[in-house]
Design a protein around this motif. Structure first.
Motif, PDB file in Angstrom:
ATOM      1  N   SER A 229       0.843  -1.205   0.000  1.00 37.54           N
ATOM      2  CA  SER A 229       0.000   0.000   0.000  1.00 37.54           C
ATOM      3  C   SER A 229       0.878   1.256   0.000  1.00 37.54           C
ATOM      4  O   SER A 229       0.514   2.279  -0.585  1.00 37.54           O
ATOM      5  CB  SER A 229      -0.919   0.006   1.218  1.00 37.54           C
ATOM      6  OG  SER A 229      -1.781  -1.108   1.149  1.00 37.54           O
TER       7      SER A 229
ATOM      8  N   SER B  33      -4.823   1.237   2.593  1.00 36.44           N
ATOM      9  CA  SER B  33      -4.719  -0.068   3.247  1.00 36.44           C
ATOM     10  C   SER B  33      -5.713  -1.047   2.638  1.00 36.44           C
ATOM     11  O   SER B  33      -6.880  -0.704   2.458  1.00 36.44           O
ATOM     12  CB  SER B  33      -5.015   0.093   4.744  1.00 36.44           C
ATOM     13  OG  SER B  33      -5.036  -1.161   5.378  1.00 36.44           O
ATOM     14  N   GLN B  34      -5.240  -2.225   2.317  1.00 32.79           N
ATOM     15  CA  GLN B  34      -6.154  -3.264   1.866  1.00 32.79           C
ATOM     16  C   GLN B  34      -7.098  -3.633   2.999  1.00 32.79           C
ATOM     17  O   GLN B  34      -8.309  -3.594   2.861  1.00 32.79           O
ATOM     18  CB  GLN B  34      -5.360  -4.500   1.400  1.00 32.79           C
ATOM     19  CG  GLN B  34      -6.146  -5.609   0.718  1.00 32.79           C
ATOM     20  CD  GLN B  34      -7.047  -6.424   1.636  1.00 32.79           C
ATOM     21  OE1 GLN B  34      -8.247  -6.587   1.352  1.00 32.79           O
ATOM     22  NE2 GLN B  34      -6.531  -6.921   2.735  1.00 32.79           N
ATOM     23  N   SER B  35      -6.513  -4.004   4.151  1.00 33.78           N
ATOM     24  CA  SER B  35      -7.306  -4.565   5.258  1.00 33.78           C
ATOM     25  C   SER B  35      -8.053  -3.509   6.056  1.00 33.78           C
ATOM     26  O   SER B  35      -9.086  -3.799   6.655  1.00 33.78           O
ATOM     27  CB  SER B  35      -6.373  -5.305   6.215  1.00 33.78           C
ATOM     28  OG  SER B  35      -5.426  -4.378   6.748  1.00 33.78           O
TER      29      SER B  35
ATOM     30  N   THR C 170      -4.318  -2.344   9.565  1.00 33.14           N
ATOM     31  CA  THR C 170      -2.871  -2.359   9.820  1.00 33.14           C
ATOM     32  C   THR C 170      -2.541  -1.414  10.984  1.00 33.14           C
ATOM     33  O   THR C 170      -2.841  -0.214  10.934  1.00 33.14           O
ATOM     34  CB  THR C 170      -2.122  -1.960   8.534  1.00 33.14           C
ATOM     35  OG1 THR C 170      -2.513  -2.895   7.533  1.00 33.14           O
ATOM     36  CG2 THR C 170      -0.624  -1.996   8.717  1.00 33.14           C
TER      37      THR C 170
ATOM     38  N   SER D 125      -0.293  -9.037  -1.797  1.00 32.62           N
ATOM     39  CA  SER D 125      -1.343  -8.160  -2.295  1.00 32.62           C
ATOM     40  C   SER D 125      -1.199  -7.975  -3.806  1.00 32.62           C
ATOM     41  O   SER D 125      -0.124  -7.636  -4.289  1.00 32.62           O
ATOM     42  CB  SER D 125      -1.197  -6.817  -1.573  1.00 32.62           C
ATOM     43  OG  SER D 125      -2.345  -6.067  -1.741  1.00 32.62           O
TER      44      SER D 125
ATOM     45  N   GLU E 108       8.696 -11.806  -1.114  1.00 33.62           N
ATOM     46  CA  GLU E 108       7.788 -12.314  -0.078  1.00 33.62           C
ATOM     47  C   GLU E 108       7.226 -13.692  -0.398  1.00 33.62           C
ATOM     48  O   GLU E 108       6.954 -14.458   0.507  1.00 33.62           O
ATOM     49  CB  GLU E 108       6.687 -11.318   0.272  1.00 33.62           C
ATOM     50  CG  GLU E 108       5.601 -11.145  -0.748  1.00 33.62           C
ATOM     51  CD  GLU E 108       4.490 -10.184  -0.288  1.00 33.62           C
ATOM     52  OE1 GLU E 108       4.157 -10.160   0.897  1.00 33.62           O
ATOM     53  OE2 GLU E 108       3.951  -9.487  -1.150  1.00 33.62           O
TER      54      GLU E 108
HETATM   55  O1  M6R Z   1      -3.714  -4.187   4.663  1.00 32.28           O
HETATM   56  P1  M6R Z   1      -2.641  -3.233   4.303  1.00 32.28           P
HETATM   57  O2  M6R Z   1      -2.704  -2.787   2.885  1.00 32.28           O
HETATM   58  O3  M6R Z   1      -2.563  -2.057   5.234  1.00 32.28           O
HETATM   59  O4  M6R Z   1      -1.288  -4.041   4.479  1.00 32.28           O
HETATM   60  C1  M6R Z   1      -0.047  -3.440   4.331  1.00 32.28           C
HETATM   61  C2  M6R Z   1       1.047  -4.471   4.160  1.00 32.28           C
HETATM   62  O5  M6R Z   1       1.115  -5.303   5.271  1.00 32.28           O
HETATM   63  C3  M6R Z   1       0.823  -5.333   2.910  1.00 32.28           C
HETATM   64  O6  M6R Z   1       0.692  -4.554   1.766  1.00 32.28           O
HETATM   65  C4  M6R Z   1       2.000  -6.308   2.722  1.00 32.28           C
HETATM   66  O7  M6R Z   1       3.165  -5.596   2.398  1.00 32.28           O
HETATM   67  C5  M6R Z   1       1.667  -7.357   1.661  1.00 32.28           C
HETATM   68  N1  M6R Z   1       2.067  -8.655   2.112  1.00 32.28           N
HETATM   69  C6  M6R Z   1       2.344  -7.132   0.376  1.00 32.28           C
HETATM   70  O8  M6R Z   1       2.039  -8.093  -0.575  1.00 32.28           O
END
Ligand code: M6R
Length: 610
Positions: free
Chosen positions: A304, A348-350, A353, A402, A490
């Protein structure tokens, strides 16, 4: 990160708990456990293997009961051992916990002084014993004991607690770690994530920090941190089970890469029409604020954060507003200067974080005028605490790496930049229309780029046995090189670094030899001439080049160079489209290296601790 499931019902809960744990596996974990209660007795099973083995153990030894809690653990205090695995038990109590109790050592020392001893190295067992001690002091009143104990705790937690003497209730509490209540008919549940409970309910109540809930099979009582009752309505989740199955694909990551044309189309849906960009694309974003805007700060983690870096190029170019991007874990611990009329953006995806959430809270305290969150998860903490939300609409992303969340974040950032640029009349109407016309072609172009899969798969063979890799890009493709490197490391465990190609000669060129693949992201854009010079610097030193680009005479073809042809696309779409072959490269390298693609070692999907 750790995952919690709890259930109180009139039927056996072990199958519900185990199914819930399976659905939380994607979050990342290293041990798992379950505890049920039947006729005054706890039944506990734990494993340091996968949830599948826990299921086998429960099938053999049985965990009867209509009340139970379960957990997947991502180790923080103490290694991944059976003793450290949750649930933890102390006399009449059983507890599972996600988060970190920061003052656990002080509390532990005090508990030892009054006669408690500990089997595990976890902070969770300390919290459990503290609750037990408080229960002694409150004449067995578990609810009073829980409030008393939580008032002494510093840190973050989501917990679920059961008491052998109270088979009619399940307690849960949240402070800085996600927790939802699943509302059933004559049965209720709690979990870290709605995905865990979709087989049993689609109605949820999102708990806020400081809240405690007491569940019975047919009652839900919620309290604030002071113990005052709180009324909260449940909401229907739009997610379905189909969206969280692998379907015809071998891995979730593969499925999610191939879902990108649809995900990007969903991001655009209703936001882009023949009339242009819908000003309602971001709910509530008010024009007066945009006109006054002087600075933008973007804060995020991991992938992100890379999206934010790309966003900076677009925001500065299309709005003329100074934009800076920071890693959340850095931002939250420094003294930043905040200018008036500044917008704070989290990505943020989730939406859970921990570092990003802490940064948002800090930004509010620092006096940012407004906060905006670009997020994929409705109901998440970041969404609930931001002034504005721009949903990416990528759909559930289960693979730890992600993919579709990143490309949809990019699209949101591009739309946001155009929206602000248009509102401030920084962009001409004709420029806006031309850009939107190009953006409308994105889902189709994404489909076409995905056809390089076979070619990338063949290319990945050449990465077998390699231990290091460089990714190069220039300008807006530099963050794409960073993202390509993150993806590769990763999931395939090949050490990879992304570099701005112009930086090569300032250090990393010393590493170039025939065992270090150099991946170059080389679309046809204004910087291609400069990039070709960097490519030649690598070639002259015997480096092995893997170029992703549009075929042109500028590229020399020889045995040192492998070329993957990517369709010629509008410049503004190149960051999104060039991400895809790099995702595929990482995926195929991971297959060759035989790693756990969807749940790579040591990683968690939702990083809810700092
Ligand atoms: O849920 P978020 O986007 O906030 O998460 C951030 C990172 O933990 C996430 O993008 C992480 O780097 C992924 N494993 C990347 O593929």
């Amino acid at each position: 990160m750790c995952g919690i499931v709890g259930a109180i019902a009139q039927r056996q809960v072990a199958p519900i708990l185990l199914e819930g744990l399976s659905r939380l596996e994607y979050r990342g974990y290293d041990s798992a456990g379950v505890c049920t209660l039947a006729e005054g007795q706890f039944y506990v099973e734990k494993t340091i293997a996968k949830v599948e083995s826990l299921k086998e153990q429960v099938a053999t030894h049985h965990c009867p009961g209509t009340l139970g809690i379960a957990h997947t653990r991502w180790a923080t205090h103490g290694g991944a051992t059976l003793v450290n695995a949750h649930p933890h038990l102390h006399e009449n109590l059983a507890l599972v916990h996600n988060g970190i109790i920061e003052n656990f050592d002080t509390l532990k020392a005090e508990l030892i002084k009054v006669g408690y001893s500990f089997k595990s190295q976890t902070d969770t067992e300390v919290l459990l014993c503290l609750i037990h001690k408080c229960q002694q002091e409150t004449a067995g009143d578990l609810q009073a004991a829980l409030f008393k104990a939580l008032a002494q705790v510093r840190g973050s937690y989501a917990i679920a607690l059961i008491d052998r003497n109270h088979p009619d209730r399940l307690y849960a509490a949240r402070q800085g770690a996600p927790l939802v209540v699943g509302v059933g008919i004559e049965e209720n549940f709690i979990a870290s994530d709605v995905l865990a409970l979709l087989p049993v309910t689609h109605r949820f109540i999102y708990l806020d920090d400081g809240e405690v809930v007491c569940l019975g099979a047919s009652r839900i009582e919620i309290f604030d941190a002071q113990g005052q009752p709180v009324h909260k309505d449940s909401v229907e989740s739009p997610l379905d089970l189909e969206s969280i199955s692998k379907g015809q694909y071998r891995h979730f990551m593969q499925k999610e890469i191939f879902e990108q044309p649809q995900a990007l189309a969903n991001t655009l849906m209703g936001r882009l029409s023949d009339a242009g960009l819908n000003p309602e694309a971001i709910q509530g974003l008010d024009a007066a604020f945009l006109n006054q805007l002087e600075q933008i700060k973007i804060v995020a983690c991991g992938t992100s954060y890379h999206a934010g870096l790309v966003g900076k190029y677009w925001l500065e170019e299309l709005t003329g507003i100074t934009t800076s991007v920071e890693i959340a874990s850095e931002y939250r611990y420094r003294k930043a200067v905040v200018r008036p009329h500044s917008l704070f953006i989290t990505i943020s995806q989730s939406g859970e974080t921990a570092d990003t959430l802490a940064s948002l809270r800090l930004a509010k305290a620092q006096g940012y005028s407004k906060t905006l969150c670009i997020c994929n998860v409705n109901g998440s903490s970041l969404v609930r605490e931001s002034d504005y939300v721009f949903f990416t609409r990528a759909g559930s992303e289960i693979g730890v790496a992600s993919t579709k969340a990143f490309t949809t974040q990019l699209l949101c950032l591009l739309l946001l930049a155009i929206l602000i640029g248009k509102q401030r009349q920084y962009l001409k109407e004709s420029t806006v229309s031309a850009l939107l016309k190009e953006i409308a072609t994105l889902p189709e172009l994404t489909k076409q780029v995905l056809t390089c899969d076979e070619q990338v798969s063949a290319l990945a063979e050449q990465f077998a046995g390699k231990h290091h890799c460089l990714f190069l890009g220039r300008g807006i493709m530099y963050p794409i090189a960073l993202e390509g490197a993150l993806k590769l490391k990763e999931i395939s465990y090949i050490h990879a670094e992304g570099y701005a190609a112009g930086e090569l000669k300032h250090g990393p060129i010393a590493l170039i030899d025939q065992d270090m693949p150099v991946v170059v992201v080389a679309p046809d854009n204004a910087l291609i001439g400069k990039l070709v010079s960097n490519i030649e610097e690598v070639r002259a030193r015997g480096g092995r080049l893997y170029i992703f680009g549009t075929p042109q005479e500028v590229f020399q073809h020889d045995e040192q160079t492998k070329f993957v042809s990517i369709i010629n696309a509008p410049e503004v779409l190149q960051p999104i489209l060039y991400t895809i072959p790099l995702q595929l490269l990482a995926y195929h390298c991971a297959l060759i290296n035989g790693t756990d693609v969807d749940q790579p070692r040591n990683l968690a999907k939702s990083v809810t601790v700092e």
